[in-house]
Design an enzyme around this catalytic site. Structure first.
Site, PDB file in Angstrom:
ATOM      1  N   SER A   1     -26.000   7.536  -5.858  1.00 46.58           N
ATOM      2  CA  SER A   1     -24.910   8.520  -5.886  1.00 46.58           C
ATOM      3  C   SER A   1     -24.547   8.865  -7.328  1.00 46.58           C
ATOM      4  CB  SER A   1     -23.688   7.897  -5.198  1.00 46.58           C
ATOM      5  OG  SER A   1     -22.493   8.572  -5.556  1.00 46.58           O
TER       6      SER A   1
ATOM      7  N   TYR B   1     -16.652   2.456  -3.222  1.00 45.70           N
ATOM      8  CA  TYR B   1     -17.908   3.214  -3.103  1.00 45.70           C
ATOM      9  C   TYR B   1     -18.663   3.193  -4.433  1.00 45.70           C
ATOM     10  CZ  TYR B   1     -20.846   7.295  -1.947  1.00 45.70           C
ATOM     11  OH  TYR B   1     -21.899   8.159  -1.703  1.00 45.70           O
TER      12      TYR B   1
HETATM   13  P1  NAP Z   1     -22.816  10.789   6.619  1.00 42.16           P
HETATM   14  O1  NAP Z   1     -22.900  12.212   7.001  1.00 42.16           O
HETATM   15  O2  NAP Z   1     -21.516  10.054   6.733  1.00 42.16           O
HETATM   16  O3  NAP Z   1     -23.957   9.951   7.425  1.00 42.16           O
HETATM   17  C1  NAP Z   1     -24.055   8.564   7.195  1.00 42.16           C
HETATM   18  C2  NAP Z   1     -24.824   7.978   8.349  1.00 42.16           C
HETATM   19  O4  NAP Z   1     -24.883   6.559   8.226  1.00 42.16           O
HETATM   20  C3  NAP Z   1     -24.128   8.280   9.687  1.00 42.16           C
HETATM   21  O5  NAP Z   1     -25.084   8.531  10.692  1.00 42.16           O
HETATM   22  C4  NAP Z   1     -23.411   6.979   9.935  1.00 42.16           C
HETATM   23  O6  NAP Z   1     -23.081   6.745  11.268  1.00 42.16           O
HETATM   24  C5  NAP Z   1     -24.451   5.978   9.453  1.00 42.16           C
HETATM   25  N1  NAP Z   1     -23.875   4.645   9.278  1.00 42.16           N
HETATM   26  C6  NAP Z   1     -22.668   4.346   8.754  1.00 42.16           C
HETATM   27  N2  NAP Z   1     -22.475   3.015   8.782  1.00 42.16           N
HETATM   28  C7  NAP Z   1     -23.598   2.465   9.340  1.00 42.16           C
HETATM   29  C8  NAP Z   1     -24.013   1.142   9.648  1.00 42.16           C
HETATM   30  N3  NAP Z   1     -23.233   0.081   9.404  1.00 42.16           N
HETATM   31  N4  NAP Z   1     -25.216   0.960  10.220  1.00 42.16           N
HETATM   32  C9  NAP Z   1     -26.013   2.013  10.511  1.00 42.16           C
HETATM   33  N5  NAP Z   1     -25.690   3.303  10.251  1.00 42.16           N
HETATM   34  C10 NAP Z   1     -24.489   3.510   9.664  1.00 42.16           C
HETATM   35  O7  NAP Z   1     -23.277  10.625   5.132  1.00 42.16           O
HETATM   36  P2  NAP Z   1     -24.263  11.529   4.243  1.00 42.16           P
HETATM   37  O8  NAP Z   1     -23.454  12.472   3.432  1.00 42.16           O
HETATM   38  O9  NAP Z   1     -25.404  12.014   5.071  1.00 42.16           O
HETATM   39  O10 NAP Z   1     -24.755  10.393   3.240  1.00 42.16           O
HETATM   40  C11 NAP Z   1     -25.913   9.617   3.512  1.00 42.16           C
HETATM   41  C12 NAP Z   1     -26.089   8.707   2.324  1.00 42.16           C
HETATM   42  O11 NAP Z   1     -26.086   9.495   1.129  1.00 42.16           O
HETATM   43  C13 NAP Z   1     -24.955   7.701   2.156  1.00 42.16           C
HETATM   44  O12 NAP Z   1     -25.478   6.489   1.643  1.00 42.16           O
HETATM   45  C14 NAP Z   1     -24.063   8.362   1.093  1.00 42.16           C
HETATM   46  O13 NAP Z   1     -23.313   7.390   0.379  1.00 42.16           O
HETATM   47  C15 NAP Z   1     -25.087   8.997   0.226  1.00 42.16           C
HETATM   48  N6  NAP Z   1     -24.633  10.110  -0.605  1.00 42.16           N
HETATM   49  C16 NAP Z   1     -24.021  11.180  -0.029  1.00 42.16           C
HETATM   50  C17 NAP Z   1     -23.666  12.259  -0.866  1.00 42.16           C
HETATM   51  C18 NAP Z   1     -22.987  13.485  -0.345  1.00 42.16           C
HETATM   52  O14 NAP Z   1     -22.474  14.256  -1.178  1.00 42.16           O
HETATM   53  N7  NAP Z   1     -22.950  13.703   0.953  1.00 42.16           N
HETATM   54  C19 NAP Z   1     -23.951  12.208  -2.214  1.00 42.16           C
HETATM   55  C20 NAP Z   1     -24.549  11.060  -2.755  1.00 42.16           C
HETATM   56  C21 NAP Z   1     -24.905  10.024  -1.919  1.00 42.16           C
HETATM   57  P3  NAP Z   1     -21.530   7.021  11.687  1.00 42.16           P
HETATM   58  O15 NAP Z   1     -21.481   8.462  12.032  1.00 42.16           O
HETATM   59  O16 NAP Z   1     -21.254   6.102  12.837  1.00 42.16           O
HETATM   60  O17 NAP Z   1     -20.672   6.675  10.491  1.00 42.16           O
HETATM   61  C1  GCO Z   2     -16.548  11.644  -3.451  1.00 39.31           C
HETATM   62  C2  GCO Z   2     -17.824  12.077  -2.794  1.00 39.31           C
HETATM   63  C3  GCO Z   2     -19.014  11.535  -3.566  1.00 39.31           C
HETATM   64  C4  GCO Z   2     -20.280  11.902  -2.872  1.00 39.31           C
HETATM   65  C5  GCO Z   2     -21.465  11.404  -3.610  1.00 39.31           C
HETATM   66  C6  GCO Z   2     -21.582  11.983  -4.979  1.00 39.31           C
HETATM   67  O1  GCO Z   2     -15.569  11.398  -2.725  1.00 39.31           O
HETATM   68  O2  GCO Z   2     -16.550  11.591  -4.683  1.00 39.31           O
HETATM   69  O3  GCO Z   2     -17.868  11.647  -1.446  1.00 39.31           O
HETATM   70  O4  GCO Z   2     -18.902  10.157  -3.709  1.00 39.31           O
HETATM   71  O5  GCO Z   2     -20.338  11.374  -1.592  1.00 39.31           O
HETATM   72  O6  GCO Z   2     -21.562  10.028  -3.611  1.00 39.31           O
HETATM   73  O7  GCO Z   2     -22.872  11.651  -5.464  1.00 39.31           O
END
Ligand code: NAP
Ligand code: GCO
Length: 261
Positions: free
Chosen positions: A147, A160
């Site tokens: 992230s 986080y």
């Molecule tokens: P999301 O839409 O919240 O999806 C996360 C997925 O992980 C959901 O299907 C969730 O299921 C599942 N999950 C949560 N806890 C779990 C557990 N204990 N065991 C198995 N599955 C679990 O998140 P996303 O935005 O796609 O993000 C995916 C990854 O990218 C995460 O690691 C997040 O930190 C990272 N990330 C996201 C962003 C962003 O801007 N979106 C940026 C950087 C990194 P539930 O629906 O039940 O929670």
């Molecule tokens: C926040 C956002 C970010 C993104 C991502 C950025 O609240 O700042 O959720 O943390 O999820 O991780 O890379």
């Protein structure tokens, strides 16, 4: 040498955690189009079924498993079941994750632990479960979804940021400990991506929405599809000498001081 073939995932089995929707789903879909067999898990049957329908709609014959990545017993059982039903996992994407946006002094220790458990302990537990078979097979790819918060802090995301900072170092340590077995472990660091996780930040008029757009040289939120090419690269033979690296896919946020007001 046919360099394009290096990017093929034909014959590979990819486990993407938490991949019923969002970033995990996009990465799994892309890897399937690159030839991989997709297996994924999510935290309950309803989500797994939702994911199976979504993969089917894309013409992808994925297999889904109910598994909480924080539960070592469930993870070990899932990996054994996958190995019996599908085969040894070649590619692991530690994608499952949660976030809690709470000022640190108002966050309970239990809430802090919950984020660390999913976002850091989960990748440790799943990686530990798949590495032995990767060693036997003679190769493996682990991609940890890091992230911006692997590098930067901001208000309300202490747990986080601590987890994702730790995940960056876990990535480097898996590289260090298992690189000799032809296992490459790299991080993928998305910028701000339009998924359910960031939906609260993108609500109409939310100040964070305009803030992120101004902080991103690309001048937009990322889409899950922006991560697919980099993920395929890190999962493929094209990255066999890339190890312990965090590949940021952020539209330039980390390089940019920000627009003059
Ligand atoms: P999301 O839409 O919240 O999806 C996360 C997925 O992980 C959901 O299907 C969730 O299921 C599942 N999950 C949560 N806890 C779990 C557990 N204990 N065991 C198995 N599955 C679990 O998140 P996303 O935005 O796609 O993000 C995916 C990854 O990218 C995460 O690691 C997040 O930190 C990272 N990330 C996201 C962003 C962003 O801007 N979106 C940026 C950087 C990194 P539930 O629906 O039940 O929670
Ligand atoms: C926040 C956002 C970010 C993104 C991502 C950025 O609240 O700042 O959720 O943390 O999820 O991780 O890379």
């Amino acid at each position: 040498m046919d360099y394009l073939k290096q990017f093929s995932l034909e014959g590979k089995i990819a486990l993407v955690t938490g991949a019923s929707y969002g970033i995990g789903f996009a990465i799994a879909k892309g890897m399937a189009k690159a030839g991989a067999t997709i297996v994924f898990n999510d935290i309950n049957q309803e989500l797994v079924n939702k994911g199976l329908e979504a993969y089917k709609a894309e013409g992808i014959d994925a297999k889904g498993y109910v598994c909480d990545v924080t539960n070592e017993e469930q993870v070990n059982a899932m990996v054994k079941q996958i190995e019996a039903e599908v085969g040894v996992i070649d590619i692991l994407v530690n994608n499952a994750g949660i976030i809690k946006r709470i000022p640190m002094t108002e966050m309970t220790a239990a809430e802090f632990r919950q984020v660390i458990d999913v976002d850091l302990n989960g990748p440790f537990i799943v990686s530990k479960a798949v590495i032995p078979s990767m060693i036997k097979k003679g190769h493996g790819k682990i991609i940890n979804i890091c992230s911006m918060m692997s590098e930067l802090g901001r208000e309300t995301v202490s747990a986080y940021a601590a987890a994702k900072g730790g995940l960056k170092m876990l990535t480097k340590n898996i590289c260090s400990e298992y690189g000799a077995y032809n296992i490459q472990c790299n991080g993928l660091g998305p910028g701000y991506i339009a998924t359910p996780q960031t939906a609260p930040l993108r609500e109409e008029g939310h100040p964070f929405n305009s803030f992120i757009i101004s902080k991103t040289p690309a001048g937009r939120w990322g889409q899950p599809e922006d991560l697919v090419g980099p993920a395929i690269f890190l999962a493929s033979d094209a990255s066999n000498f890339v190890n312990g690296h965090i590949l940021y896919v952020d539209g330039g946020i980390l390089a940019y001081i920000g627009k003059q007001p």
